[in-house]
Design an enzyme around this catalytic site. Structure first.
Site, short mmCIF file in Angstrom:
data_model
loop_
_atom_site.label_atom_id
_atom_site.label_comp_id
_atom_site.label_asym_id
_atom_site.label_seq_id
_atom_site.Cartn_x
_atom_site.Cartn_y
_atom_site.Cartn_z
N GLU A 26 0.85 -1.19 0.00
CA GLU A 26 0.00 0.00 0.00
C GLU A 26 0.89 1.24 0.00
O GLU A 26 2.02 1.21 0.49
CB GLU A 26 -0.88 -0.02 1.27
CG GLU A 26 -1.78 1.20 1.40
CD GLU A 26 -2.88 1.04 2.45
OE1 GLU A 26 -2.94 -0.01 3.12
OE2 GLU A 26 -3.69 1.97 2.58
N ASN A 71 -6.71 1.52 2.70
CA ASN A 71 -7.44 2.76 2.94
C ASN A 71 -6.98 3.86 1.98
O ASN A 71 -7.77 4.73 1.61
CB ASN A 71 -7.23 3.22 4.38
CG ASN A 71 -7.79 2.22 5.39
OD1 ASN A 71 -8.68 1.43 5.08
ND2 ASN A 71 -7.27 2.23 6.60
N ASN A 171 -12.11 -0.76 -1.20
CA ASN A 171 -11.48 -1.35 -0.03
C ASN A 171 -12.29 -1.04 1.23
O ASN A 171 -12.65 0.11 1.46
CB ASN A 171 -10.07 -0.75 0.14
CG ASN A 171 -9.38 -1.24 1.40
OD1 ASN A 171 -8.98 -2.39 1.48
ND2 ASN A 171 -9.26 -0.37 2.40
N GLU A 172 -12.58 -2.06 2.01
CA GLU A 172 -13.22 -1.92 3.33
C GLU A 172 -14.30 -0.82 3.35
O GLU A 172 -14.27 0.07 4.20
CB GLU A 172 -12.16 -1.64 4.41
CG GLU A 172 -11.22 -2.81 4.61
CD GLU A 172 -10.29 -2.70 5.83
OE1 GLU A 172 -10.19 -1.60 6.42
OE2 GLU A 172 -9.67 -3.71 6.16
N TYR A 243 -7.05 -9.06 11.17
CA TYR A 243 -5.77 -8.93 11.87
C TYR A 243 -5.97 -9.38 13.31
O TYR A 243 -7.03 -9.14 13.89
CB TYR A 243 -5.30 -7.47 11.87
CG TYR A 243 -5.00 -6.92 10.49
CD1 TYR A 243 -3.77 -7.14 9.88
CD2 TYR A 243 -5.95 -6.16 9.81
CE1 TYR A 243 -3.50 -6.63 8.62
CE2 TYR A 243 -5.68 -5.65 8.54
CZ TYR A 243 -4.46 -5.88 7.96
OH TYR A 243 -4.19 -5.37 6.71
N GLU A 291 -6.43 -9.31 3.01
CA GLU A 291 -5.60 -8.71 4.08
C GLU A 291 -5.67 -9.63 5.28
O GLU A 291 -6.77 -9.85 5.82
CB GLU A 291 -6.09 -7.31 4.48
CG GLU A 291 -5.78 -6.23 3.47
CD GLU A 291 -6.13 -4.83 3.98
OE1 GLU A 291 -5.99 -4.56 5.18
OE2 GLU A 291 -6.55 -4.02 3.13
N GLN A 348 1.37 -6.58 5.37
CA GLN A 348 1.73 -6.28 3.99
C GLN A 348 3.08 -6.92 3.70
O GLN A 348 3.45 -7.86 4.41
CB GLN A 348 1.71 -4.77 3.79
CG GLN A 348 0.32 -4.17 4.09
CD GLN A 348 0.18 -2.70 3.69
OE1 GLN A 348 1.00 -2.10 3.05
NE2 GLN A 348 -0.94 -2.11 4.12
O1 AHR Z 1 -3.14 -2.91 5.95
C1 AHR Z 1 -3.38 -1.75 6.69
C2 AHR Z 1 -4.82 -1.27 6.58
O2 AHR Z 1 -5.67 -2.21 7.19
C3 AHR Z 1 -5.39 -1.16 5.20
O3 AHR Z 1 -5.09 0.05 4.60
C4 AHR Z 1 -6.86 -1.28 5.42
O4 AHR Z 1 -7.52 -1.83 4.33
C5 AHR Z 1 -6.97 -2.11 6.67
O5 AHR Z 1 -7.80 -1.53 7.61
#
Ligand code: AHR
Length: 497
Positions: A26, A71, A171-172, A243, A291, A348
């Site tokens: 990113e 993001n 994205n999200e 995550y 992700e 990432q």
């Molecule tokens: O990977 C970091 C962030 O985590 C990304 O930009 C977003 O998509 C997620 O919230």
């Protein structure tokens, strides 16, 4: 502890799509600037691509990399990142409260991806923008020539189309933090209309529809259900993100988070199949887990970043040994679901919550999580086998009935090898694993790789690799029975052939 497993060559989960070993770059922190791209660095090539970093990436054999966000993409104007570099504008990146110089953009990323032998997974901005921007970007990237946008690409120096096959529709979009956050219906409508037009521009592409940002979202899993009502027939995948973190220093629970991941995947499979039934559709939607990782170590440090700085050290989690164990367990879970998870991106790749770290102007090194990712990517190709496992279990503060043994196996028809990936979750006891491999007559142990450490919090720093694998694991295969010793809290790759 004693665990038993049976591998049978006919018990197959699925052929594994190599793209489950994908990753993500990113425009965030030092992922691009000071990470993969640093003109003037002693290791940089003529394009400014750091060759020390590229070497660590090519060793991982990363099949696909998602770009440019995250993001970031929800506020990004891709036109700012193409054409002569001296004309590219500096802009505020509102997602991460930094200044984006745009010295690196779409064409540089495509060149970089080629140079490390990976495919591009491109995301379009459905936050501040929509159908028009998406179709223009696709025309710029994939149309051979003879139109405004494709000729502009040629004029910028890229005569051949980029031929990008996989595209993310935003994205999200369920997250209030997202620029241009949308309800499921708002997103579903926009994603459908964007998908329709993008497939008219290039019918060979595949599209990913956004799902929930994590299982804790109040709209999970209704966001997927409601948005897929719109996008189902127009897209190929739905996206999942997750995550984890060991915030309470409760390692017994932490190592069991892959059970939550398993539950997440099963839930989204069911949601997709429910919409399929509702629509009387013949089409099955697959999952793009684009992700996933551990992310929490850097949360406090990130609060101190100076706003509007350029490429500051954001999200620079320093991973420890127990993080590597959880990442291994998450990879096992993705392999177990390879019948439906066809793309996955470790988020990432460099500096930002990443397996690879660099010093800007200095060296680069492997974080602890580099190793399970390397092992799965290199040895986890082929056919995922459905193991029959019998393992003692434990209860933790957050989970009940957690098997001490987490394991899966992959048969590679090219090399005619079977690789067993295994984690002993016990924090106190070693485990003996007995695995019935009579289905593979004559197979013996080629190599037994182990990642172990007495200190669960051990980390790697530049020039000092406290956590690295060895290949002196104890295992033997005699008369169709594999016996392996798995020390407490350890990760194993047992290669049979
Ligand atoms: O990977 C970091 C962030 O985590 C990304 O930009 C977003 O998509 C997620 O919230």
């Amino acid at each position: 502890l004693k665990a038993k497993m049976t591998l049978e060559k006919d018990f197959m989960i699925s052929e594994i799509d190599n793209r489950i070993y994908g990753s993500f770059i990113e425009h965030l922190g030092r992922a691009v600037y000071g990470g993969i791209y640093e003109p003037g660095h002693p290791e940089a090539d003529e394009n400014g691509f750091r060759q020390d970093v590229s070497k660590l990436i090519t060793d991982l054999q990363v099949p696909i990399v998602r770009y440019p966000g995250g993001n970031f993409v929800s506020g990004y104007n891709w036109e700012d990142g193409v054409g002569p570099k001296e004309n590219r504008p500096r802009k505020l990146d509102l997602a991460w409260r930094v200044t984006e110089t745009n010295q690196f953009g779409t064409n540089e990323f495509v060149d970089w991806a080629r140079s490390v032998n990976t495919e591009v997974m491109m995301a379009v901005n459905l936050g501040t923008r929509g159908i028009d921007e998406a179709r223009n970007l696709l025309e710029y990237c994939n149309h051979p020539g003879g139109t405004y946008w494709s000729d502009l690409r040629k004029q910028h120096g890229w005569a051949q189309p980029h031929a990008i096959k996989t595209w993310c529709l935003g994205n999200e979009m369920d997250g209030p933090w997202q620029i241009g956050h949308k309800t499921a219906d708002e997103y579903g409508r926009l994603a459908l209309e964007t998908a329709k037009v993008m497939k008219w521009v290039d019918p060979t592409i595949e599209l990913v529809s956004c799902g929930s940002s994590n299982t804790g979202m109040p709209t999970f899993p209704q966001y997927e259900a409601a948005s897929l009502e719109h996008t189902y027939e127009a897209v190929d995948y739905v996206s999942l993100h997750q995550y984890y973190g060991n915030r309470n220093n409760d390692t017994a629970s932490y190592l069991a988070y892959s059970l939550d991941l398993d539950h997440f995947i099963k839930t989204i499979k069911s949601v997709c199949d429910y919409i399929k039934a509702k629509k009387r559709s013949k089409k099955t939607i697959n999952l793009s887990f684009d992700e996933w990782n551990v992310w929490f170590h850097s949360n406090e440090a990130d609060k101190k970043i100076e706003p509007w700085s350029i490429a500051p050290p954001q999200l620079e989690d320093v991973y420890n040994f127990e993080d590597a164990l959880l990442v291994g367990s998450m990879l096992i879970t993705l392999i177990k679901h390879s019948d439906r998870v066809k793309i996955a991106c470790l988020a990432q790749l460099v500096n930002v919550i990443a397996p690879i770290m660099t010093e800007s102007g200095g060296g680069s090194w492997k974080q602890t999580i580099y190793y399970p990712y390397l092992h799965a990517s290199v040895y986890g190709r082929g056919i995922a086998l459905q193991p029959v496992i019998s393992s003692p279990k434990y209860d933790s503060r957050q989970f009940t009935d957690v098997p001490y043994l987490d394991s899966v196996a992959v048969y590679n028809p090219d090399s005619e090898e079977v690789t067993v990936f295994a984690l002993n979750r016990s924090l106190e006891e070693a485990m003996t694993l007995e695995c019935d491999i009579r289905s593979y007559p004559g197979f013996g142990v080629i190599e037994h790789i182990v990642l172990e450490n007495d200190d669960l919090k051990a980390v790697n720093t530049f020039g000092k690799e406290a956590v690295k694998p060895h290949n002196n694991g104890h295992s033997a295969a005699i008369d169709g029975l594999l016996q392996a010793s798995l020390p407490k809290h350890s990760w194993h790759v047992i290669r049979l052939g």
